[in-house]
Design an enzyme around this catalytic site. Structure first.
Site, PDB file in Angstrom:
ATOM      1  N   SER A  15       0.588   5.287  -1.423  1.00 36.67           N
ATOM      2  CA  SER A  15       0.272   4.780  -0.089  1.00 36.67           C
ATOM      3  C   SER A  15      -0.995   3.951  -0.153  1.00 36.67           C
ATOM      4  O   SER A  15      -1.002   2.908  -0.789  1.00 36.67           O
ATOM      5  CB  SER A  15       0.289   5.950   0.894  1.00 36.67           C
ATOM      6  OG  SER A  15      -0.857   6.181   1.562  1.00 36.67           O
ATOM      7  N   ASP A  55       2.063  13.328   1.204  1.00 36.47           N
ATOM      8  CA  ASP A  55       3.469  13.030   0.976  1.00 36.47           C
ATOM      9  C   ASP A  55       3.718  12.910  -0.535  1.00 36.47           C
ATOM     10  O   ASP A  55       2.901  12.339  -1.254  1.00 36.47           O
ATOM     11  CB  ASP A  55       3.830  11.713   1.676  1.00 36.47           C
ATOM     12  CG  ASP A  55       5.323  11.442   1.668  1.00 36.47           C
ATOM     13  OD1 ASP A  55       6.107  12.381   1.395  1.00 36.47           O
ATOM     14  OD2 ASP A  55       5.706  10.291   1.945  1.00 36.47           O
ATOM     15  N   HIS A  65       4.056   3.440   1.489  1.00 32.77           N
ATOM     16  CA  HIS A  65       3.888   3.567   2.946  1.00 32.77           C
ATOM     17  C   HIS A  65       3.377   2.233   3.500  1.00 32.77           C
ATOM     18  O   HIS A  65       2.385   1.703   3.018  1.00 32.77           O
ATOM     19  CB  HIS A  65       2.861   4.646   3.285  1.00 32.77           C
ATOM     20  CG  HIS A  65       3.335   6.028   2.963  1.00 32.77           C
ATOM     21  ND1 HIS A  65       2.488   7.096   2.898  1.00 32.77           N
ATOM     22  CD2 HIS A  65       4.575   6.521   2.708  1.00 32.77           C
ATOM     23  CE1 HIS A  65       3.179   8.196   2.609  1.00 32.77           C
ATOM     24  NE2 HIS A  65       4.438   7.870   2.479  1.00 32.77           N
TER      25      HIS A  65
END
Lengths: 275, 206
Positions: free
Chosen positions: B23, B146, B50
């Site tokens: 991300s 995540d 992301h």
């Protein structure tokens, strides 16, 4: 959440789908296993089941569980005028052709809780077409169909609906079509008289009408290739010559044998026309 | 009589696919990593970065000019080809489906996980189910947790795992969370990753 990355899970998943088909006549065997896996793991979690075998036991012997499980397996959270550019594409490229028909039939396949059907009804009214139109909104989930038919959405969702509607090339204000009551926005009854909500399965039922426009967005991505082929076959059969098909933002005909039956109209918005 | 297999040596062509999640700082990290992969790199590479939900992704444009491998945005039902890079599209989860025709990409519009869609855990868990031990999982820089559970799913199914050394990551939270979740095979700075990834692909010694 239970471990989905095991061989046992794969076995239990197949057995559970078979059980649901035999007991409740809902056929999820043609759904994409990847998404089913996640949804069933969430459902098992919700019911406190450590394995899908436990979930299968309960859903077979406790029929009241099934509608809840069905929600896990089928319900899509959508929005009014989701992906506004899709609706702009409809206004610019499809509506002018629809004006040439004396009467119109539209099929919203897999309508879930109705957002797409109500959006199309509003769009068609704005474009002066709704009075000659009948919209069929179909789904396999009776609870979702009831919500769809009620046409009541939480007030806190209306701001994003309104923004989407404006971005879709709105000719009126969304507030013309609903009244706020009891924390909900209730959509206009005069729109509803043009929508028929009905149970229909793309996995097991056949074509029921000839339509000029068919909108089926974010449904086919949950099907495996064989079931997607079946559904697209129904769509090709149901659409009139030169009828329009709209798919979800990331769905396409690219890996389907039906690709040759359609011409892209607005490729970036997944709008196609039957040849 | 065939030569007995040395148990410590990785089997030839150890993985068929590598899943990678990142991300914050991820695009920069990938610009160091992806261009180093050779044109004959064999595993497919499935990547979740992301990104803002409603903006078109420029990842394919950015990386196709820099990479020796073909780079695509993942499309639903697309068969997964070896030696090809696939990026998850914005606002959809990327998953792996496998049937008699072989592995293919699948997308879903299901609810975000860890406030993210695409979510790294979703890709890793479905790829672990689809590829089993013939999968590599990689977590790079990022600012949330995540991927931590997903990486463990890869490991449980017998796959091989790699996490960016947190002190070398622009945002260490995601690598730290991945390490905290369980055992990981390799913890390395970006510079040392290409050799490992190549070894996963061709089965050579690491």
């Amino acid at each position: 959440m239970l471990d989905v990355a095991t061989k046992e899970f794969d076995i239990e998943l197949r057995l559970l789908l078979e059980a649901l088909y035999l007991k409740y006549h809902y056929d999820f065997r043609g759904y994409a296993l990847s998404s089913l896996t996640r949804r069933l793991a969430q459902a098992a979690d919700h019911f406190g089941c450590a394995t899908l075998s436990q979930l299968q036991d309960r859903v077979l012997h406790e029929p009241t569980l099934f509608p809840v499980l069905l929600d896990y397996l089928t319900v899509q959270v959508s929005e009014l005028f989701r992906d506004p550019s899709y609706f702009r594409g409809l206004r610019e490229h499809v509506v002018p052709v629809l004006h040439t028909y004396p009467s119109l039939k539209v099929w919203v396949a897999g309508c879930s809780t109705g957002e797409e059907a109500w959006s199309l009804a509003i769009l068609l009214r704005e474009e002066g077409l709704l009075e000659r139109t009948l919209i069929y909104a179909t789904d396999i989930n009776p609870t979702a169909l009831q919500s769809a038919e009620a046409g009541v959405y939480a007030v806190d969702r209306v701001a994003s609906f309104t923004q989407n509607h404006q971005l879709s090339g709105a000719r009126t204000s969304l507030s013309d079509y609903y009244t706020a009551a009891y924390g909900g926005a209730v959509f206009d009854r005069s729109l509803k008289s043009h929508i028929v909500f009905s149970d229909h399965s793309l996995a097991t039922d056949s074509v029921f009408a000839e339509v000029q426009l068919l909108s089926c967005r974010n449904v086919l991505i949950y099907f495996n290739r064989d079931l997607q082929e079946r559904a697209l076959g129904l769509f090709a059969e149901s659409l009139c010559h030169k009828g329009f098909l709209g798919l979800g933002a990331r769905e396409s005909l690219r890996f389907s044998s039906h690709e040759a039956s359609f011409t892209p109209v607005v490729p970036e918005d997944r709008l196609y026309q039957k040849r | 009589m065939p030569t007995p297999h040395r148990p410590s040596a990785p089997p030839a062509g150890r993985v068929d696919a590598i899943v990678l999640g990142t991300s914050a700082g991820g695009v920069e990290a990938l610009t160091h990593l992806l261009p180093t992969l050779p044109h004959d790199f064999r595993p497919a590479l499935l990547i979740v970065v992301h990104l803002p939900r409603h903006l078109p992704s420029l990842l394919v444009e950015v990386f196709s000019v820099r990479c020796r491998l073909p780079v695509h945005e993942a499309a639903d039902k697309q068969p997964i080809q070896p030696g090809t890079v696939y990026f998850a599209p914005p606002n959809h989860h990327l998953l792996v489906d496998r049937d008699a025709r072989g592995p293919s990409l699948a997308l879903s519009a299901d609810a975000p996980v860890h406030f993210s869609r695409p979510a790294i855990d979703v890709l890793f868990e479905s790829a672990a189910a689809g590829y089993g031990k013939r999968l590599g999982g990689v977590i790079l820089t990022g600012a949330n947790a995540d991927g931590a559970l997903g990486l463990q799913a890869v490991k449980r199914r017998g796959g091989v795992t790699l996490v960016q050394e947190p002190s070398t990551a622009r945002a260490p939270t995601m690598p730290q969370a991945a390490l905290a979740a369980g055992e990981v095979d390799f913890v390395l700075p970006l510079e040392q990753m290409p050799a490992v990834l190549r070894a996963w692909g061709d089965g050579g010694a690491i």
